[in-house]
Design an enzyme around this catalytic site. Sequence first.
Site, PDB file in Angstrom:
ATOM      1  N   LYS A  13      36.443  64.342  32.342  1.00 29.79           N
ATOM      2  CA  LYS A  13      35.855  63.702  31.170  1.00 29.79           C
ATOM      3  C   LYS A  13      34.357  63.940  31.322  1.00 29.79           C
ATOM      4  O   LYS A  13      33.620  63.105  31.858  1.00 29.79           O
ATOM      5  CB  LYS A  13      36.182  62.207  31.171  1.00 29.79           C
ATOM      6  CG  LYS A  13      35.554  61.413  30.046  1.00 29.79           C
ATOM      7  CD  LYS A  13      36.269  61.587  28.731  1.00 29.79           C
ATOM      8  CE  LYS A  13      35.682  60.668  27.667  1.00 29.79           C
ATOM      9  NZ  LYS A  13      36.277  60.887  26.345  1.00 29.79           N
ATOM     10  N   GLY A  15      34.399  61.999  21.288  1.00 32.98           N
ATOM     11  CA  GLY A  15      34.338  61.949  19.836  1.00 32.98           C
ATOM     12  C   GLY A  15      35.091  63.113  19.206  1.00 32.98           C
ATOM     13  O   GLY A  15      36.138  63.536  19.695  1.00 32.98           O
TER      14      GLY A  15
END
Length: 234
Positions: free
Chosen positions: A38, A119
């Site tokens: 991530k 996002g």
Amino acid sequence: MSAGLFVTGTDTAVGKTVIARLIVRSLVASGDRVAVMKPVAAGSIMTAAGARNEDALGLIADSNVDLPYESVNPYCLTAPVSPHLAARDSGLTIELPRIGERFRALAAAADYVIVEGAGGWFAPLNEAEFVADLAAALNLPVLLVVGLRLGCLNHALLSAAAIRQRGLVLAGWIGNQIDPGFARMTDNLLTLERHLGMPPIATVAYAAGGAVAARLPAAATTALAQAASRKRLT
């Protein structure tokens, strides 16, 4: 050599982490060494070990490759806002070469690397670069998570067009039902299949409280493994 996938979404809060974790668990269950990443996470809590992001911790929990948190999540930002704003608030600039360096270390230790974006496809990372630039820098096939709700047709088709225009491989898409009252879902899925030019690798039904199945169906896992292997990492 390892293989990998870049997981992006049609928007924020469409279930990228849920789907990425399903992919990781499914590949681990198949006997593969699966690393996770991530690269940028906006929204963290302070722990005894330092700032930690819940999504990154969840991915790490499902991975079977033991690596330092900082390798998985090199930019752990405090504010739950757009990454470029969260980084600015922290006095940082998100740098793609730094992420690429961490990514190569992960790829050297695993059969697969599952990378979750932040996002949507054009979420800004700094003043000049977007999530799209990160995916291009890592040069991974892209999996698109489509949040199944009103408006998903436009969001999905725009995202897919942008991925392909960037010259990246759209490896597939997964429909995630985030609205339990979504009308005409079957018709919308058929529309997406027709215009994206491929059926969904899987669809994930809405689950109250965020609970989902432990793994994806075997056929979906096989399709994902094949998609990830389209581009081998050195």
